[in-house]
Write a protein that holds these residues in place. Structure first.
Motif, mmCIF file in Angstrom:
data_model
loop_
_atom_site.group_PDB
_atom_site.id
_atom_site.type_symbol
_atom_site.label_atom_id
_atom_site.label_comp_id
_atom_site.label_asym_id
_atom_site.label_seq_id
_atom_site.Cartn_x
_atom_site.Cartn_y
_atom_site.Cartn_z
ATOM 1 N N LEU A 114 0.826 -1.201 0.000
ATOM 2 C CA LEU A 114 0.000 0.000 0.000
ATOM 3 C C LEU A 114 0.863 1.255 0.000
ATOM 4 N N ALA A 115 1.934 1.274 0.797
ATOM 5 C CA ALA A 115 2.807 2.445 0.830
ATOM 6 C C ALA A 115 3.439 2.687 -0.536
ATOM 7 N N GLU A 116 3.920 1.630 -1.162
ATOM 8 C CA GLU A 116 4.505 1.764 -2.505
ATOM 9 C C GLU A 116 3.457 2.270 -3.493
ATOM 10 N N HIS A 117 2.241 1.756 -3.370
ATOM 11 C CA HIS A 117 1.170 2.149 -4.278
ATOM 12 C C HIS A 117 0.803 3.623 -4.096
ATOM 13 N N LEU A 118 0.735 4.095 -2.865
ATOM 14 C CA LEU A 118 0.395 5.497 -2.616
ATOM 15 C C LEU A 118 1.441 6.429 -3.221
ATOM 16 N N ALA A 119 2.706 6.049 -3.115
ATOM 17 C CA ALA A 119 3.746 6.876 -3.728
ATOM 18 C C ALA A 119 3.570 6.923 -5.245
ATOM 19 N N GLY A 120 3.234 5.795 -5.843
ATOM 20 C CA GLY A 120 2.988 5.775 -7.281
ATOM 21 C C GLY A 120 1.747 6.541 -7.676
ATOM 22 N N LEU A 121 0.720 6.501 -6.821
ATOM 23 C CA LEU A 121 -0.511 7.227 -7.115
ATOM 24 C C LEU A 121 -0.266 8.730 -7.073
ATOM 25 N N ARG A 122 0.555 9.159 -6.153
ATOM 26 C CA ARG A 122 0.915 10.582 -6.108
ATOM 27 C C ARG A 122 1.604 10.991 -7.410
ATOM 28 N N GLU A 123 2.511 10.162 -7.886
ATOM 29 C CA GLU A 123 3.182 10.446 -9.155
ATOM 30 C C GLU A 123 2.181 10.506 -10.302
ATOM 31 N N PHE A 124 1.202 9.607 -10.302
ATOM 32 C CA PHE A 124 0.169 9.628 -11.341
ATOM 33 C C PHE A 124 -0.575 10.956 -11.314
ATOM 34 N N CYS A 125 -0.914 11.449 -10.129
ATOM 35 C CA CYS A 125 -1.634 12.719 -10.032
ATOM 36 C C CYS A 125 -0.815 13.853 -10.644
ATOM 37 N N VAL A 126 0.455 13.881 -10.339
ATOM 38 C CA VAL A 126 1.314 14.944 -10.877
ATOM 39 C C VAL A 126 1.429 14.821 -12.391
ATOM 40 N N GLU A 127 1.628 13.589 -12.867
ATOM 41 C CA GLU A 127 1.817 13.367 -14.300
ATOM 42 C C GLU A 127 0.575 13.692 -15.116
ATOM 43 N N THR A 128 -0.608 13.579 -14.524
ATOM 44 C CA THR A 128 -1.851 13.824 -15.260
ATOM 45 C C THR A 128 -2.393 15.230 -15.043
ATOM 46 N N GLY A 129 -1.563 16.131 -14.528
ATOM 47 C CA GLY A 129 -1.952 17.521 -14.419
ATOM 48 C C GLY A 129 -2.682 17.903 -13.155
ATOM 49 N N LEU A 130 -2.645 17.031 -12.149
ATOM 50 C CA LEU A 130 -3.331 17.328 -10.888
ATOM 51 C C LEU A 130 -2.355 17.737 -9.787
ATOM 52 N N GLY A 131 -1.145 18.088 -10.162
ATOM 53 C CA GLY A 131 -0.140 18.439 -9.168
ATOM 54 C C GLY A 131 -0.553 19.569 -8.259
ATOM 55 N N ASP A 132 -1.322 20.540 -8.795
ATOM 56 C CA ASP A 132 -1.759 21.662 -7.959
ATOM 57 C C ASP A 132 -2.833 21.265 -6.967
ATOM 58 N N GLN A 133 -3.380 20.029 -7.112
ATOM 59 C CA GLN A 133 -4.403 19.540 -6.197
ATOM 60 C C GLN A 133 -3.849 18.564 -5.166
ATOM 61 N N VAL A 134 -2.579 18.196 -5.285
ATOM 62 C CA VAL A 134 -1.939 17.305 -4.319
ATOM 63 C C VAL A 134 -1.530 18.128 -3.109
#
Length: 436
Positions: A114-134
């Protein structure tokens, strides 16, 4: 008649808009067609939320034809209107109970994944243009009593924890707590739409406005009937979580336990108001009660605050539930007591009888699988559960799923009484909160 679960009928009406802050603050979604006519696929996925879309994305990436059938618009359900906290939750067992049931090895594997997955999910958010919402670097867990404060600095495997000092004020942080990482806040509606785009970009078909009204087994095939078409598939993955209907397929009935959650969002807070609780920053937060509260400061300076609701979600209870949330804000965050709640909405999370997620085969021979039961932590656990379910239906052994989330949840006896079971459980848990 459309199949539905045990809550009030209006909870399942996808034609009704949900007046959430997320809907008000998100740009319009792209046009997405519904299922029309006859269609076939290798895998049919019922439910276009975090789990279903994550599974579709993985399957399409493996070259497996997947079609997602979503009853409402993408994000109409819990994936588009939750609290927006991606954190380490997903079950409602104590750490000791989880270890007794599954052993240290499987619990460690569960949390590390789960910890590894959350780190990857954060990267997905940034990569898809949601970085300002993280938002934030972790989730703040605040003790509701001195006893609850003990041991909060011991993070699960794969996570880290840093202590939060007691606030010294009469607020929810009076006993201190810990910030557990990796975790973050996100705009949930924009996230689920980004997942839909990613699944479609990988080659999956994402079809909103396509509720499954009937399910027929025809030899080795399944036929799912929608208002304007039908889909035939060899494999069906059910990812409907708190909206799981009864009467659609016998393998499903009584396995999902929907529990209503209430959320309010205030007007933007003033600087003087924010100074009343200076410990509350970018990290989303929750307390340690069984009947917990969760809250966060949004990028726009508003407070989002959520808590458990009534047992049916009926419209007749809406005003009472809104006032209950407003009172809880005043009790736990008194500096924000005068900040008007401009938005209020609610809907079901999904629990299970065993209090852990359920990812596995409902019927291996007929090739019916499920991914549900995130216990209010669908951003992290739902996206991970969908990913693991995709691996399962693609041929991975079930043992690749960590034991705390492996396999279907047991059926509750007399499933029509689930609101009664929830009401009794909530009273017992509230009593436990008062003595711990």
């Amino acid at each position: 008649m459309m199949p539905r679960g045990p809550l009030a009928a209006e909870i399942y009406d996808t034609a009704r808009p949900v007046p959430s802050w997320w809907e008000a603050s998100a740009p319009p979604d792209r046009a997405r067609p519904a299922l029309e006519g006859e269609r076939t696929a290798e895998v049919a996925i019922i439910g276009g939320g975090y789990a279903g879309l994550s599974a579709a994305r993985v399957l399409a990436g493996l070259g497996i034809e997947a079609v997602v059938l979503e009853a409402g618009a993408i994000g109409w359900g819990a994936s588009g209107r939750n609290g927006g906290i991606a954190g380490p939750g997903g079950h409602k067992l104590s750490d000791a109970a989880l270890l007794r049931r599954h052993g240290a090895g499987e619990v460690t594997r569960h949390y590390a994944l789960l910890a590894e997955h959350l780190a990857g999910l954060r990267e997905f958010c940034v990569e898809t243009g949601l970085g300002d919402q993280v938002q934030g670097a972790g989730e703040m867990v605040l003790a509701h009593s001195p006893r609850a404060a003990r041991g909060l600095d011991a993070a699960p495997p794969g996570f880290t924890a840093r202590p939060v000092a007691p606030s010294g004020r009469a607020d929810v942080a009076r006993y201190g707590g810990a910030v557990v990482s990796p975790a973050f806040g996100i705009h949930p509606l924009r996230l689920v739409r980004a997942l839909a785009d990613a699944a479609a970009g990988a080659g999956a078909a994402v079809l909103p406005g396509s509720p499954v009204m009937a399910w027929h087994r025809e030899g080795a095939q399944h036929r799912l009937v929608t208002p304007r078409g039908s889909l035939r598939a060899r494999t069906v993955l059910v990812a409907t979580n708190g909206f799981t209907p009864d009467g659609l397929d016998p393998a499903l009935d009584g396995r999902a336990v929907p529990v209503i959650s209430n959320i309010a969002v205030t007007r933007p807070l003033t600087g003087d108001e924010r100074a009343q609780h200076p410990w509350l920053g970018a990290d989303p937060a929750a307390d340690t009660r069984n009947m917990l509260s969760y809250f966060r400061l949004l990028p726009e300076g508003r407070l989002l605050f959520g808590m458990r609701g009534d047992v049916t979600g009926a419209d007749a209870n809406t005003a009472t539930m809104r006032q209950r949330v407003i009172r809880r804000i005043a009790q736990q965050l008194p500096g924000f007591a005068e900040a008007e709640a401009e938005y209020f909405w609610r809907g079901p999370i999904c629990a299970t009888a065993r209090l852990t997620p359920a990812v596995g085969w409902l019927d291996r021979t007929a090739r019916v699988a499920c991914a549900l039961g995130w216990h209010g932590s669908g951003i992290g656990m739902g996206t991970l559960g969908g990913r693991l379910a995709a691996g399962l239906v693609a041929g991975a052994p079930e043992a690749e799923i960590p034991a705390p989330m492996r396999g279907p949840a047991p059926r509750l006896p007399l499933p029509g009484l689930r609101p009664v079971y929830v009401a009794v459980a909530m009273k017992l848990l509230a009593m436990q909160d008062r003595v711990t």
